[in-house]
Design a protein around this motif. Structure first.
Motif, PDB file in Angstrom:
ATOM      1  N   ASP A  75       0.855  -1.180   0.000  1.00  0.00           N
ATOM      2  CA  ASP A  75       0.000   0.000   0.000  1.00  0.00           C
ATOM      3  C   ASP A  75       0.897   1.238   0.000  1.00  0.00           C
ATOM      4  N   THR A  76       0.299   2.405  -0.026  1.00  0.00           N
ATOM      5  CA  THR A  76       1.092   3.629  -0.110  1.00  0.00           C
ATOM      6  C   THR A  76       2.005   3.793   1.102  1.00  0.00           C
ATOM      7  N   LEU A  80       6.059   4.188   0.864  1.00  0.00           N
ATOM      8  CA  LEU A  80       6.747   5.395   1.305  1.00  0.00           C
ATOM      9  C   LEU A  80       7.747   5.101   2.416  1.00  0.00           C
ATOM     10  N   SER A 110      -2.372   2.570 -12.715  1.00  0.00           N
ATOM     11  CA  SER A 110      -2.322   4.002 -12.445  1.00  0.00           C
ATOM     12  C   SER A 110      -3.514   4.639 -13.140  1.00  0.00           C
ATOM     13  N   LEU A 117      -1.991   1.829  -5.695  1.00  0.00           N
ATOM     14  CA  LEU A 117      -1.398   0.759  -4.886  1.00  0.00           C
ATOM     15  C   LEU A 117      -2.510   0.119  -4.085  1.00  0.00           C
ATOM     16  N   SER A 120      -5.222   2.362  -2.385  1.00  0.00           N
ATOM     17  CA  SER A 120      -4.658   3.691  -2.138  1.00  0.00           C
ATOM     18  C   SER A 120      -4.029   4.252  -3.404  1.00  0.00           C
ATOM     19  N   ARG A 121      -3.772   5.561  -3.384  1.00  0.00           N
ATOM     20  CA  ARG A 121      -3.187   6.236  -4.539  1.00  0.00           C
ATOM     21  C   ARG A 121      -1.983   7.068  -4.092  1.00  0.00           C
ATOM     22  N   LEU A 122      -0.902   6.984  -4.859  1.00  0.00           N
ATOM     23  CA  LEU A 122       0.259   7.848  -4.677  1.00  0.00           C
ATOM     24  C   LEU A 122       0.275   8.818  -5.839  1.00  0.00           C
TER      25      LEU A 122
END
Length: 528
Positions: A75-76, A80, A110, A117, A120-122
């Motif tokens: 996940d994001t 990170l 995307s 992800l 979730s979104r980056l």
């Protein structure tokens, strides 16, 4: 795929006088995510694509186990945190006198706003900010996903096609590359067991892109090669060709070397007299390189030691040879009388047309009955059009242009244009009106309203949906109200629930627990 996006970000600041003498340390974060969240088809080969990049960068690209991290289905938050951990390691290496390079590879889903992800979104903007503050002197991101042209638009870059590069030999600065235009999908191949662009990109790094035969593959050589191969291989697919694009803002001199063939653990060389389409694969059928070789060109491909199959394919036959590569060896390939030769049957391509036979309908304005065999509709249920139908236990018709009422199960296989009311289950294809039942089901689209303990509109639509548990299988415009409400597509309007889940919301999402892939408007609740 589903989907492919490639975005490469390069920053090379003016090197100090001793830059050439400093040791280099290259870091790689490879990420694979087949799951793009609700509403996205699961990809099949993201992990294989990531492993292909890892393999070639470890053998030819200067990446070691100590400078490598691989993430699968993160996940994001996990993505990170891993990036932060690698940044700390890069800072320590830089402070120890190393020239630090960083490469990010991502294969997955995307959209126009960022990387998906899982749920979730980056966002691209956040990813770019992280790259701009990275301690690495050279930063390279390869993002393999759909809607790739949107990354250039978000940055404000000017999109260009390959082979229009001037002054490429003096490359220094920033580069943004994408595998497809913003309106195109990036495609996977069952034959290659990977995405077209990444497979071509990896083959280029192994040596297929070494146009000047200097045993080094640069960034621009790899991109030029992947561009041509991607366009050619996708030109006859159902989705049509995908076109890689890039934006360059470069100055200075030199180029970024991505792969050094002199470091290959084993090398397969093809002489000048061999030409055509060549496929190099391992014993399990995993393709390491699928390429077009011109007669007159000498070609070297860097591979791990082991047994490899080389296949040459033309319109009438496939010739298959096998070779054993020993560690540190350079093997000059030659066809053998022992090679397998397989005839290829000519393929006759026909246009496939699906024809739905329109069964003649029977109009019975009024129907009364208990169950289908004992009703005015008799055994004509799947052909009947009723204006009014009343059944004790079960009613069945092809279409209702009016009202259908049943104490148990009301079924209109094609559509309801009016009202459908049942004590148990009300089911239809397309709903153009109102459905009221314990369980209200529309297999197609809805244009009207649904009420029930459970309510399902399999392909979305517009109007009003209310119940204890409601489901919208596509984009929906209107109002969804429930204890638990799920919309796999976008809700354009209002979703008011206790627990609400939507692929996207353009309007308002009101709940105790709100979950949405994206929100343009208002999201209000205890947990958002």
């Amino acid at each position: 795929m589903n989907a492919l996006l490639v975005a490469l970000t390069l920053w090379a600041s003016a090197p100090p006088p001793d830059a050439a003498t400093r040791p280099m340390r290259r870091y790689l974060l490879a990420t694979a995510s087949n799951d793009g969240g609700i509403g996205k088809a699961r990809l099949r080969y993201s992990s294989d694509d990531a492993q292909g990049v890892v393999s070639v960068m470890k053998s030819l690209g200067g990446v070691s186990d100590a400078t490598l991290r691989v993430l699968t289905e993160p996940d994001t938050g996990r993505f990170l945190s891993t990036l932060d951990e690698m940044t700390e390691r890069m800072v320590a290496a830089r402070d120890s006198g190393y020239r630090v390079e960083f490469m990010l590879y991502y294969s997955g889903h995307s959209d126009e706003e960022g990387l998906l992800l899982g749920a979730s979104r980056l966002r691209y903007s956040r990813l770019r900010r992280m790259f701009e503050t990275s301690p690495a002197e050279i930063r390279l991101a390869v993002l393999d996903a759909c809607a790739s042209g949107a990354a250039l638009r978000a940055k404000g870059g000017v999109r260009k096609q390959a082979f229009r590069i001037e002054g490429a030999e003096r490359l220094r600065g920033q580069a943004f590359l994408t595998s497809s235009r913003a309106e195109e999908v990036s495609q996977e191949s069952d034959k290659l067991k990977g995405s077209f662009f990444t497979q071509s990109f990896v083959a280029g790094l192994r040596g297929a892109a070494d146009a000047d035969a200097d045993s080094r593959v640069t960034l621009l050589e790899a991109y030029r090669y992947a561009y041509g191969e991607t366009v050619e291989k996708t030109s006859s697919t159902r989705n049509g060709p995908q076109h890689p694009e890039f934006d360059l803002d470069l100055s200075g001199s030199g180029d970024v070397v991505l792969a050094d063939l002199s470091q290959s653990p084993a090398t397969l060389e093809f002489p000048t007299d061999i030409g055509g389409r060549l496929e190099i694969s391992d014993p399990e059928g995993v393709v390491a390189a699928d390429l077009e070789k011109a007669v007159g060109r000498k070609l070297s491909i860097g591979l791990p030691p082991g047994t490899w199959r080389v296949a040459s394919v033309n319109s009438s036959r496939k010739r298959i040879g096998r070779i054993e590569l020993l560690p540190g060896s350079r093997h000059l390939f030659a066809w053998s009388p022992m090679d397998s030769i397989v005839a290829i049957e000519p393929v006759v391509t026909t246009k496939s047309v699906t024809v739905e036979l329109d069964t003649p309908s029977v109009h019975i304005p009024v129907n009364f009955g208990f169950v289908p065999p004992y009703s005015f509709n008799r055994d004509l249920g799947l052909r009947v059009v009723n204006n009014f139908s009343l059944d004790v236990f079960m009613g069945e018709a092809a279409r209702i242009d009016g009202i259908q009422i049943s104490g148990g199960f009301a079924n209109a296989t094609k559509s309801v244009n009016g009202w459908q009311i049942a004590g148990g289950v009300a089911r239809t294809g397309d709903l153009r009106g109102t459905q009221i039942s314990m369980a209200s089901l529309a297999d197609g689209t809805m244009a009207g309203s649904q009420y029930g303990i459970g309510a399902v509109a399999a392909k979305g639509g517009y109007g009003f949906q209310a119940g204890v548990a409601t489901w919208l299988g596509g984009d929906f415009t209107g109002y969804q109200s429930a204890v638990v409400g799920v919309a796999t597509g976008n809700v354009n309007g209002l979703q008011s629930t206790v627990v609400g889940w939507a692929g996207g919301v353009r309007g308002a999402q009101l709940a105790v627990v709100n979950i949405a892939g994206s929100v343009t408007g208002v999201q209000a609740g205890v947990v958002n």
